[in-house]
Enzyme design. Structure first.
Site, PDB file in Angstrom:
ATOM      1  N   ASP A  19       0.822  -1.211   0.000  1.00  0.00           N
ATOM      2  CA  ASP A  19       0.000   0.000   0.000  1.00  0.00           C
ATOM      3  C   ASP A  19       0.857   1.263   0.000  1.00  0.00           C
ATOM      4  O   ASP A  19       1.979   1.264   0.493  1.00  0.00           O
ATOM      5  CB  ASP A  19      -0.912  -0.029   1.247  1.00  0.00           C
ATOM      6  CG  ASP A  19      -2.109   0.903   1.098  1.00  0.00           C
ATOM      7  OD1 ASP A  19      -2.363   1.404  -0.017  1.00  0.00           O
ATOM      8  OD2 ASP A  19      -2.798   1.131   2.109  1.00  0.00           O
ATOM      9  N   HIS A  36       2.527   3.525  -8.973  1.00  0.00           N
ATOM     10  CA  HIS A  36       2.261   2.114  -9.305  1.00  0.00           C
ATOM     11  C   HIS A  36       3.434   1.527 -10.097  1.00  0.00           C
ATOM     12  O   HIS A  36       3.812   0.369  -9.906  1.00  0.00           O
ATOM     13  CB  HIS A  36       0.968   1.987 -10.106  1.00  0.00           C
ATOM     14  CG  HIS A  36      -0.259   2.401  -9.342  1.00  0.00           C
ATOM     15  ND1 HIS A  36      -0.489   2.020  -8.035  1.00  0.00           N
ATOM     16  CD2 HIS A  36      -1.327   3.173  -9.685  1.00  0.00           C
ATOM     17  CE1 HIS A  36      -1.639   2.520  -7.611  1.00  0.00           C
ATOM     18  NE2 HIS A  36      -2.162   3.237  -8.598  1.00  0.00           N
ATOM     19  N   LEU A 130      10.499 -20.482  -4.678  1.00  0.00           N
ATOM     20  CA  LEU A 130       9.440 -19.678  -4.062  1.00  0.00           C
ATOM     21  C   LEU A 130       8.104 -19.866  -4.783  1.00  0.00           C
ATOM     22  O   LEU A 130       8.054 -19.854  -6.010  1.00  0.00           O
ATOM     23  CB  LEU A 130       9.848 -18.199  -4.147  1.00  0.00           C
ATOM     24  CG  LEU A 130       8.801 -17.174  -3.700  1.00  0.00           C
ATOM     25  CD1 LEU A 130       8.719 -17.142  -2.183  1.00  0.00           C
ATOM     26  CD2 LEU A 130       9.145 -15.789  -4.236  1.00  0.00           C
TER      27      LEU A 130
HETATM   28  C1  IPE Z   1      -5.472  -2.795  -0.227  1.00  0.00           C
HETATM   29  O1  IPE Z   1      -5.110  -1.446  -0.362  1.00  0.00           O
HETATM   30  C2  IPE Z   1      -5.444  -3.485  -1.557  1.00  0.00           C
HETATM   31  C3  IPE Z   1      -4.119  -3.635  -2.184  1.00  0.00           C
HETATM   32  C4  IPE Z   1      -2.972  -3.282  -1.657  1.00  0.00           C
HETATM   33  C5  IPE Z   1      -4.109  -4.238  -3.480  1.00  0.00           C
HETATM   34  P1  IPE Z   1      -6.220  -0.296  -0.498  1.00  0.00           P
HETATM   35  O2  IPE Z   1      -5.458   0.979  -0.653  1.00  0.00           O
HETATM   36  O3  IPE Z   1      -7.178  -0.640  -1.560  1.00  0.00           O
HETATM   37  O4  IPE Z   1      -6.962  -0.368   0.915  1.00  0.00           O
HETATM   38  P2  IPE Z   1      -7.836   0.699   1.687  1.00  0.00           P
HETATM   39  O5  IPE Z   1      -8.859   1.208   0.725  1.00  0.00           O
HETATM   40  O6  IPE Z   1      -6.908   1.786   2.132  1.00  0.00           O
HETATM   41  O7  IPE Z   1      -8.413  -0.047   2.845  1.00  0.00           O
HETATM   42  C1  IPE Z   2      -1.489   0.315  -3.444  1.00  0.00           C
HETATM   43  O1  IPE Z   2      -1.329   1.693  -3.466  1.00  0.00           O
HETATM   44  C2  IPE Z   2      -1.794  -0.253  -4.811  1.00  0.00           C
HETATM   45  C3  IPE Z   2      -3.187  -0.734  -4.968  1.00  0.00           C
HETATM   46  C4  IPE Z   2      -4.106  -0.703  -4.055  1.00  0.00           C
HETATM   47  C5  IPE Z   2      -3.547  -1.283  -6.249  1.00  0.00           C
HETATM   48  P1  IPE Z   2      -2.566   2.691  -3.436  1.00  0.00           P
HETATM   49  O2  IPE Z   2      -2.961   2.963  -4.844  1.00  0.00           O
HETATM   50  O3  IPE Z   2      -3.649   2.186  -2.562  1.00  0.00           O
HETATM   51  O4  IPE Z   2      -1.884   3.978  -2.809  1.00  0.00           O
HETATM   52  P2  IPE Z   2      -2.497   4.964  -1.725  1.00  0.00           P
HETATM   53  O5  IPE Z   2      -3.016   4.123  -0.595  1.00  0.00           O
HETATM   54  O6  IPE Z   2      -3.591   5.710  -2.415  1.00  0.00           O
HETATM   55  O7  IPE Z   2      -1.356   5.832  -1.322  1.00  0.00           O
HETATM   56 MG    MG Z   3      -4.079   2.370  -0.606  1.00  0.00          MG
END
Ligand code: IPE
Ligand code: IPE
Ligand code: MG
Length: 241
Positions: A19, A36, A130
């Site tokens: 995240d 990303h 792995l």
């Molecule tokens: C969880 O992250 C999903 C992934 C890392 C793929 P999110 O960014 O979607 O989660 P919330 O919305 O903060 O709970």
């Molecule tokens: C995690 O990063 C990637 C996915 C959930 C696909 P985020 O896109 O959730 O990044 P933040 O949480 O908005 O910083």
């Molecule tokens: Mg996120």
């Protein structure tokens, strides 16, 4: 004298909620997709490190069932990066002896991505290094419902009696049926929740939450989380002398 806890205890299965890509980009005045993209590089680094460290299973939360709610352009950027990752990394993963597994509702993914995933899974099926599990279009509750439906079908067909539904028979119907439960969950970016990830499987998982955004996660960050894991005492409800 207390027994020395090995700091280097290597968990058999590490799960990661990757995240913070968006916030990493925002802090640099870059578009979210730049986060990303950098996050994808972090995946390469961590997969390699996990293999070298002797971790047996690494499960990465790549895209949740709830992430479909994001703007179409972002979903499309993420799917584009997934295509790129699979195209660029398939050979390298195979060369590293990695076995790829995908969990989640694949039917919602584009047909060409479904084909790519099947191709890499088939190519790497017999590898013994792995096991890399990627959770895509994955939701823990949806997975449990899906397993419940399969169990109900077995009961309806008369091949399973209700009293024979055990934790073992039930978990065998999850996407992770043949994969051990995670020992360690790492979530980056400072959020302290599990966001519908591996709900059933994480009953006794150790959680490590770190502030680093996923694009900055690297081998050292993984080692640091493993170090913290090594300090934990896992009791599973029992009393440990
Ligand atoms: C969880 O992250 C999903 C992934 C890392 C793929 P999110 O960014 O979607 O989660 P919330 O919305 O903060 O709970
Ligand atoms: C995690 O990063 C990637 C996915 C959930 C696909 P985020 O896109 O959730 O990044 P933040 O949480 O908005 O910083
Ligand atoms: Mg996120």
């Amino acid at each position: 004298m207390h027994a020395e806890k090995p700091v280097t205890a290597i968990p058999r299965h590490v799960a990661i909620i990757m995240d913070g890509n968006g916030r990493w980009a925002k802090a640099r005045h870059l578009p979210r997709v730049a986060g990303h993209r950098k996050g994808m590089e972090a995946v390469r680094v961590v997969v390699r490190a996990a293999g070298e460290l002797g971790i047996d299973y690494l499960t990465l939360f790549g895209f949740s069932s709830e992430n479909w709610k994001r703007p179409e352009a972002e979903v499309s950027d993420l799917m584009g990066l997934l295509r790129l990752y699979l195209r660029r990394e398939a050979r390298e993963l195979h060369a590293q002896g990695v076995r790829l597994r995908v969990i989640g509702d694949r039917s919602r993914l584009a047909p060409d991505i479904q084909d790519q995933l099947m191709g890499v899974e088939a190519m790497t099926r017999d590898n013994t290094g792995l096991t890399l599990v990627i959770a895509l279009s994955y939701g823990g509750r949806a997975e449990i419902i899906c397993a419940a439906q399969q169990v109900a079908e077995d009961v309806k067909r008369g091949v399973l009696a209700p009293e024979d539904i055990t934790e073992e028979t039930f978990s065998a119907h999850l996407f992770t049926g043949d994969i051990p439960d995670p020992d360690l969950l790492i979530r980056t970016s400072g959020e302290k929740r599990i966001s519908n990830f591996l709900l059933w499987q994480m009953a006794y998982t150790e959680f490590v939450f770190i502030d680093t955004f996923w694009p900055d996660f690297d081998r050292a960050a993984l080692l640091s989380a493993l170090g913290e894991y090594g300090q934990r005492e896992r009791r599973y409800g029992a009393i440990v002398a």
